[in-house]
Structure formats: C-alpha cells, structure tokens
Design a protein around this motif. Structure first.
Motif, PDB file in Angstrom:
ATOM      1  N   ARG A 138     -26.481   6.968 -31.923  1.00 48.29           N
ATOM      2  CA  ARG A 138     -27.141   8.246 -32.217  1.00 48.29           C
ATOM      3  C   ARG A 138     -28.293   8.502 -31.256  1.00 48.29           C
ATOM      4  O   ARG A 138     -28.394   9.562 -30.651  1.00 48.29           O
ATOM      5  CB  ARG A 138     -27.638   8.265 -33.664  1.00 48.29           C
ATOM      6  N   ARG A 139     -29.173   7.503 -31.124  1.00 49.66           N
ATOM      7  CA  ARG A 139     -30.360   7.691 -30.272  1.00 49.66           C
ATOM      8  C   ARG A 139     -29.987   7.917 -28.814  1.00 49.66           C
ATOM      9  O   ARG A 139     -30.571   8.772 -28.135  1.00 49.66           O
ATOM     10  CB  ARG A 139     -31.252   6.454 -30.389  1.00 49.66           C
ATOM     11  N   ASP A 140     -28.999   7.170 -28.324  1.00 45.96           N
ATOM     12  CA  ASP A 140     -28.647   7.226 -26.904  1.00 45.96           C
ATOM     13  C   ASP A 140     -27.570   8.256 -26.584  1.00 45.96           C
ATOM     14  O   ASP A 140     -27.167   8.401 -25.433  1.00 45.96           O
ATOM     15  CB  ASP A 140     -28.196   5.846 -26.423  1.00 45.96           C
ATOM     16  N   GLY A 141     -27.082   8.966 -27.600  1.00 48.42           N
ATOM     17  CA  GLY A 141     -26.167  10.084 -27.359  1.00 48.42           C
ATOM     18  C   GLY A 141     -24.747   9.694 -27.020  1.00 48.42           C
ATOM     19  O   GLY A 141     -24.067  10.430 -26.294  1.00 48.42           O
ATOM     20  N   PHE A 142     -24.264   8.561 -27.552  1.00 45.65           N
ATOM     21  CA  PHE A 142     -22.890   8.151 -27.292  1.00 45.65           C
ATOM     22  C   PHE A 142     -21.987   8.531 -28.465  1.00 45.65           C
ATOM     23  O   PHE A 142     -22.344   8.342 -29.623  1.00 45.65           O
ATOM     24  CB  PHE A 142     -22.804   6.645 -27.049  1.00 45.65           C
TER      25      PHE A 142
END
Length: 291
Positions: A138-142
C-alpha cells in the motif's frame, strides 16, 4: 479546515438531494435510505444553522431562500468532489500496473513469459520493479508482488505460483563423464552460493558435503550466482523454476533436486477485492505454463 464547524457530510448530502428533488421520498430513494433518515438529516442541518431550510409545499417539500442558496453551493461542491474522485479513478485505471519482484525471478521466469502476456492482452501496461528489499504494497504503490518463501507473510494474501525446489545444477562440461549419485561425486568441484542463501548451504552440508573442505565461493546476488553457474564457474543450488529453460535447452544439467514443503514463489497482494486488471494478471500468471 475545522470539520466540527459544519454538519456531517451525510446530513449535507441528504439535504442537497431533498432540496434538489423537492421530496424526502425521492431523496430517500436516490440515497437508498429511509424517508425518516432524510428528515432527520435535514433537521440536523437546520439545528446546526438555527434556521428553517425546507418547508412543506403541496404534497412535497421546497427549500427556503436560505435553503436554496445553500443547496446550490452544496451541489457545486459535490460535483467537484465527484469530478476529483473520477479523475483519480481514471489515473489509477490508466497507470501501469506495478509489480515488485526479486531480480533473479524477474530475469529468468517473468520476463521470458511477458511477451505472451502482452500478445494476449495488447495495451496492458506493466511496470516491473526488481528488488530484494521488503516492500509495503500500500505505502509503496505496488499492485502485486512475487516473493520467495513459504507464503506466511502477515497482512497480505499469498497464492502459491511455482515451487522453488532446490536444484543442484552445473554446465554439462563441468560434470562431463561423472556419474553423479550423491554429493560425494561433486566433492572436488568448485561451488557457488548466494550471500543470503544460508538455507541452501545448510541443506548441502546436512546432505554430506563439507563446504569447509571444498572450493566454495559466495556471491552477492542470485543473478550473479546464475551467471556464474551458466558460465561454468561452479556448481550451484538454484530454485528449479529459474533454470527450467536452461535445463530444457541443455545449457545446464540438474544433478539433484530437493523439494521443501511449502517453499516456493508466491503472488502476494493486499487482502480484499482486486481490480479487474489485477485479477487478469494474477489469473494469467497462475495459468502460465513453461516457456
């Protein structure tokens, strides 16, 4: 912005629909709530502003002048909110699907297969990010990740993709003429291991090969290990999924194999419903046969 200074968005939305439609019943139908709920929301807004906003008119309801002015401002604001959400949704739909994957798996399993994926789904844009570091999806956009392990990572849903059996492999020239039955037949050959491959080294040692007495070299990455084994620099313990094509083409020979229960490459993603694009890619990966 101090949200405590205004009524709840649910109440403001109910009032806007009631004022626009001139009917609590119509507003209730549009918002899929009860007539009583609409009336309560309108009273909440009126109480907060200490003024009457809706009055009965015939068999329906009509906004007062103050109510009509407020409803017009709210309508414009809600349209802007809808436009912003639609724009963000369009951006998400059009951006490349982001995949995090280990470098060796990306190079040796994923990339050789993606030409078939793009042939089946032209215009499907992917962004493949190789890396060994742990990522927060979620945080890294994957959207997806493919990781090596036993599938027990917390906070994500993991689906087994391919097994990662330990395969002892070498070039045919390195083992030419040898009848390899166990590790004692490979005792005098050079060996290559990856820095973080302690589990593979432990298996080799427990299987009877004393690495302290062998010519063993340690390299930093899985890609370096694969390159060295393919070049004939030594025998290596490699996940079988990464060298299927090498073995099929005769570039490498599988000398021994060992499957550890549950160990493999897994597709991981956030729990919950997946977008159609993520479901498409995941389904294709799970159905993907050998190159």
């Amino acid at each position: 912005m101090n949200w405590r200074e205004i009524p709840s968005l649910a109440s403001l939305r109910a009032f806007e629909v009631a004022a626009r439609t001139g009917s609590y019943s119509a507003a209730a139908q549009e918002l899929n709530v009860t007539h009583a709920a609409i009336a309560q929301h309108v009273r909440t807004v009126e109480t907060h502003l200490d003024t009457v906003l809706m009055v009965r008119e015939g068999r329906g309801m009509a906004p007062t002048d103050t109510g009509a002015a407020l409803a017009a401002e709210l309508s414009a604001g809600f349209r802007q909110i809808v436009a912003g959400v639609q724009s963000a949704s369009q951006d998400v739909a059009e951006r490349p699907l982001a995949i995090s994957v280990t470098p060796s798996f990306a190079e040796n399993w994923l990339m050789p297969r993606l030409t078939r994926f793009w042939a089946a789904y032209p215009g499907f844009s992917l962004s493949v990010h190789p890396g060994m570091e742990l990522v927060d999806l979620r945080r890294d956009g994957f959207d997806l990740a493919i990781r090596y392990g036993r599938g027990s990572w917390p906070g994500v849903e993991a689906t087994h993709l391919v097994p990662a059996n330990y395969t002892v492999a070498a070039t045919p020239s390195l083992v030419d003429g040898r009848d390899v039955r166990d590790f004692s037949d490979l005792y005098d050959l050079p060996w290559l291991f990856q820095t973080d491959g302690r589990e593979a080294q432990k298996w080799v040692e427990e299987s009877g090969l004393d690495l302290a007495c062998c010519q063993a070299h340690v390299v930093a990455t899985g890609s370096m290990l694969l390159s060295g084994v393919r070049a004939g620099a030594g025998v290596g313990v490699i996940a079988g999924a990464l060298i299927e094509d090498d073995i099929a083409a005769g570039r490498l020979v599988a000398l021994m194999q060992h499957q550890i229960e549950g160990l493999g490459y897994y597709i991981i993603h956030q729990p919950g419903a997946l977008s159609e694009r993520v479901k498409t890619l995941k389904s294709w990966l799970l159905s993907c046969d050998a190159v």
